[in-house]
Write an enzyme that holds these catalytic residues in place. Structure first.
Site, PDB file in Angstrom:
ATOM      1  N   HIS A   1       4.197   7.904  10.270  1.00 27.87           N
ATOM      2  CA  HIS A   1       5.467   7.700   9.564  1.00 27.87           C
ATOM      3  C   HIS A   1       6.676   8.105  10.408  1.00 27.87           C
ATOM      4  CE1 HIS A   1       3.936   7.120   5.172  1.00 27.87           C
ATOM      5  NE2 HIS A   1       3.213   6.449   6.058  1.00 27.87           N
TER       6      HIS A   1
ATOM      7  N   ASP B   1      -7.768   1.878   7.853  1.00 31.84           N
ATOM      8  CA  ASP B   1      -6.412   2.413   7.810  1.00 31.84           C
ATOM      9  C   ASP B   1      -6.283   3.393   8.967  1.00 31.84           C
ATOM     10  OD1 ASP B   1      -3.813   3.225   6.950  1.00 31.84           O
ATOM     11  OD2 ASP B   1      -4.358   2.845   4.872  1.00 31.84           O
TER      12      ASP B   1
ATOM     13  N   GLU C   1       0.825  -1.215   0.000  1.00 30.28           N
ATOM     14  CA  GLU C   1       0.000   0.000   0.000  1.00 30.28           C
ATOM     15  C   GLU C   1       0.851   1.253   0.000  1.00 30.28           C
ATOM     16  OE1 GLU C   1      -2.173   3.417   1.812  1.00 30.28           O
ATOM     17  OE2 GLU C   1      -0.375   2.404   2.530  1.00 30.28           O
TER      18      GLU C   1
END
Length: 355
Positions: A320, A233, A210
């Site tokens: 992230h 998600d 993804e």
């Protein structure tokens, strides 16, 4: 959360699953979900699908993605320093001083993103960029690095493990979106343990790749050809510092799962999910996407001849990074919302706007 679910959660999220190299994590996921499914599908690039009622014609997908951002070795200097490129949306600014694992055929090699001391750097010229961050594996030559099994294309992940914070939060790398793989596995488990006899085929999809463009979901959507897809998600907690709510919306950890509005989201399915949340008194939040959702929802929605698709996200802080953070309450409530939506869905339901 019971003991064995929590053990799986920590084992699964602590395992590295870089984009394109998800297989070991997928094996862990399949081992856990196997008692709660009738069959499974594995495709060429490693996406896995646990199937309940594989003979049913009407097919419902619940989906998450299995991969995490990482780095590739790109260039090794004569002195043994390693320069990298991204594998997914890795952040070069957080790399300096991080410990890393280099995944070689010989096993894991430990390393660090080295960085010069503050008092020898020039403020502007020496900010971290992809051109100057580097990995040090304790070698003094290119040959020594290569003898460790390291070469261009060797994948690198940060060496950080999952932890609890204040008994309310989970913190670690790769909650995006390994936490989704955990949640959909828990939905399958609840269906089995509650002895729910679904009137359709349920396809519990843990897709690969993804982070580099929804590639695994594209492949598996064409293979399954589902009628409905509910994707999960992560989404940004915009109440943590440095976010602009005017552009990013108003989302907080601890206030429940987030439903998404946008062109790829089928509104009749979205209305059904919201109706379930209200009936079952599951708190939820709302956000909007101006074009694509940026998630596997887009891949399913626009596959085949169009699939009724929706997105249920769990709020996340510090996406992230190595300290991604989600709330335990949101985790349980997102599982509950997906589960309650699935078990009330009638087989053959027609989501078209115009009939």
């Amino acid at each position: 959360m019971n003991k064995d679910s929590k053990e799986f959660l920590f084992k699964y999220l602590n395992n590295a699953s870089p984009t394109g190299f998800e297989a070991e994590g997928q094996k862990l996921w399949l081992d856990y979900i196997r008692p709660y499914i009738d069959d499974y599908i594995s495709d060429t690039y490693g996406s896995l699908v646990g199937v309940i009622n594989p003979e049913a014609k009407y097919k419902v997908v619940i989906e998450a993605h299995a991969d995490e951002i990482s780095w590739f070795v790109n260039y090794i200097t004569d002195q043994g320093y390693i320069y990298v490129i991204r594998n997914g949306g890795s952040d070069h600014q957080i790399a300096p001083s991080k410990k890393v694992n280099l995944h070689t055929k010989k096993g894991i090699v430990k390393g660090v993103f080295g960085w010069p001391a503050i008092h020898v750097r020039k403020e502007k010229e020496d900010a971290p960029t992809l051109k100057n961050i580097f990995v040090d594996v304790g070698a003094s030559s290119k040959e020594e690095v290569e003898n460790m099994g390291i070469h261009p294309g060797t994948v690198i992940t940060f060496d950080d493990e999952l932890m609890e914070l204040n008994e309310k939060y989970l913190v670690g790398r790769a909650l995006d979106n390994r936490i989704g793989g955990f949640m959909i596995a828990q939905v399958a488990r609840k269906i089995k343990e509650n002895k729910i006899d679904l009137p359709f085929g349920l396809y519990v999809v843990n897709a690969v790749q993804e982070e580099i463009g929804l590639r695994g979901a594209e492949m598996i959507a064409h293979k399954i050809k589902p009628d409905v897809a509910i994707v999960t998600d992560v989404t940004h907690d915009t109440n943590s510092p440095m976010y602009d709510k005017i552009t990013s919306g108003d989302i907080s950890c601890g206030k429940g799962p987030t439903v998404c509005y946008g062109p790829a989201v089928q509104n009749n399915l979205l209305d059904m999910i919201i109706g379930v949340a209200e009936k079952k008194e599951i708190p939820f939040q709302r956000r909007a996407s101006s074009r694509s959702t940026g998630t596997d929802t887009d891949a399913f929605a626009y596959s085949n001849e169009g699939v009724a698709s929706a997105l249920i996200s769990i709020p996340l802080k510090y996406m992230h990074t190595t300290v991604e953070m989600c709330a335990y309450d949101d985790l349980e409530q997102t599982i509950d919302l997906i589960y309650e939506t699935v078990v009330q869905l009638p087989s053959g339901h027609d989501f078209r706007y115009i009939k």
